[in-house]
Design an enzyme around this catalytic site. Sequence first.
Site, PDB file in Angstrom:
ATOM      1  N   ASP A   1       0.782  -1.243   0.000  1.00 43.03           N
ATOM      2  CA  ASP A   1       0.000   0.000   0.000  1.00 43.03           C
ATOM      3  C   ASP A   1       0.819   1.302   0.000  1.00 43.03           C
ATOM      4  OD1 ASP A   1      -1.519  -2.136   0.791  1.00 43.03           O
ATOM      5  OD2 ASP A   1      -2.155  -1.266   2.678  1.00 43.03           O
TER       6      ASP A   1
ATOM      7  N   GLN B   1       4.235   0.531   2.140  1.00 39.72           N
ATOM      8  CA  GLN B   1       4.431  -0.723   2.863  1.00 39.72           C
ATOM      9  C   GLN B   1       5.578  -1.472   2.195  1.00 39.72           C
ATOM     10  OE1 GLN B   1       2.179  -2.379   5.622  1.00 39.72           O
ATOM     11  NE2 GLN B   1       2.744  -0.241   5.834  1.00 39.72           N
TER      12      GLN B   1
HETATM   13  C1  FRU Z   1      -3.857  -3.711   2.714  1.00 41.24           C
HETATM   14  C2  FRU Z   1      -3.278  -4.134   4.046  1.00 41.24           C
HETATM   15  C3  FRU Z   1      -3.628  -3.154   5.138  1.00 41.24           C
HETATM   16  C4  FRU Z   1      -2.505  -3.339   6.111  1.00 41.24           C
HETATM   17  C5  FRU Z   1      -1.332  -3.544   5.185  1.00 41.24           C
HETATM   18  C6  FRU Z   1      -0.271  -4.442   5.724  1.00 41.24           C
HETATM   19  O1  FRU Z   1      -3.153  -4.235   1.625  1.00 41.24           O
HETATM   20  O2  FRU Z   1      -3.681  -5.435   4.379  1.00 41.24           O
HETATM   21  O3  FRU Z   1      -4.898  -3.359   5.709  1.00 41.24           O
HETATM   22  O4  FRU Z   1      -2.318  -2.237   6.946  1.00 41.24           O
HETATM   23  O5  FRU Z   1      -1.857  -4.111   4.006  1.00 41.24           O
HETATM   24  O6  FRU Z   1       0.814  -4.483   4.841  1.00 41.24           O
END
Ligand code: FRU
Length: 481
Positions: free
Chosen positions: A43, A59
Amino acid sequence: MKTSLTKELEKYTGILEKQNKDSVSDPWRLKYHVMPPVGWLNDPNGLCFFNGRYHLFFQYSPSDAMGGLKYWGHYTGTDMIHWEYEGIALYPDMPYDCDGVYSGSALVEGDCVWLYYTGNVKLAGDYDYIYTGREGNTVLAVMRTDGTIGDKTLIMSNKDYPANLSCHVRDPKVWKESGLYYMVLGARTKEDHGEVLLYVSEDKFHWSLKNIFTISGFGYMWECPDMFVIDGRRFLSFSPQGIERDGLDFANIYQSGYCLLDGDFTGDASLGQFKEYDRGFDFYAPQTFLDRDGRRILIGWMGMPDCDYINPTVEKGWQHCMTVPRELTVKAGKIFQYPVRELEELRGGAVTKTQEQGESLDVSISSDVIIKIDDPENLHLCVDHDLHIVYKKADQIFKIEFAPGSPLGGGRTMRGVALESLEEIRILSDTSALEIYVNHGAEVFSTRFYPQIDGTGKDCHTIEFMEGSGFLTAWSLEEAN
Ligand code: FRU
């Protein structure tokens, strides 16, 4: 204060990133889409404009191209197109975020960026299905003008969320409105209903629950919520999980979309019909922000969690990318998405010609191609002899489809959308990514795509007009990465 653990993690991830930089020569590395330096990206997080630069956090699992412990990686730039990698911004180095610095957002105020994120903690036992085995802590970290990030503060933990919720509560998106701070959080109830929680605060540290949004029978978990106003219309955006495929709709394992919100968002409000942002194979967990000119910009993850499909880049030590930044506009309650105009800075030489049925054209591997359709009845394009882009007026369906058994599709088949008429298609192509904008962004299809699966790469894409004709302008795009 950096703990010894943070220093150790910095050293370790720094070595991984350096090794990757020295060793990766991979034809699938993208020319202008944001990708991880090494390992896994999902994300977009903390999107903002601060101190003269755009910030794109993401992420990031530098140690594992299939995903692992999550950090926040950090890119900055002045135009949303050329990004410089700044290193890792947030490490999972506290007891309340030790199993991952999960998704979150940025609030710019004063000389600081207030970064809100979810500190993920996995407890003993089954942390996915038994509803006690995980902590979803809401954490605040503050970034100063010199780029340093101060101590983290734990803002809320599971005991602070409504008692009917499971341990799945995450992804704070924070904004300021009429002198108050608001936060939306994604959640899953113990009865497996997806929800968005709205919190309010006067001081950014103390939050109280103000409202809850849900749609009966619409998925078990809503991730990555967002709320924004465009032209006076308020939208709730989220990424729901657990929705059954319904013909062409909800075709991927998880969805991302938005509802118009009518009424008072802090009280009596109703949600309109959920509309999907993107119909391609690779799009999830988008986040929006206001740019320096007040445009509402969206960036999505060009990937999918929990998917059988694995990008061939995994063997090269990395996976996934972001969409280009898209400006959002609204017509008749529907959101249109279009690449920000800054992307045009990358345009080099252009080819302009009328393409007749049966003709084909080679365009540069990173290209921006706009096709004005002559024949509004039928159009059938084929990209690199394998990905078909088809519109049939009689069916009123626009679709993209890999040839059966296609080595490029990796088991993928077809995605489509109902469409009354076709006027224009814009194809953004990169070494291993395609974004297809239909009718000025009324519909979008984002898809990873590997024109030469043996990994030797290719320096062009071939676009074949199998049916129909159109006036085509194709610009080659300069490398931005
Ligand atoms: C969405 C998600 C979010 C979480 C993140 C973890 O893709 O699952 O809900 O914060 O990825 O990487």
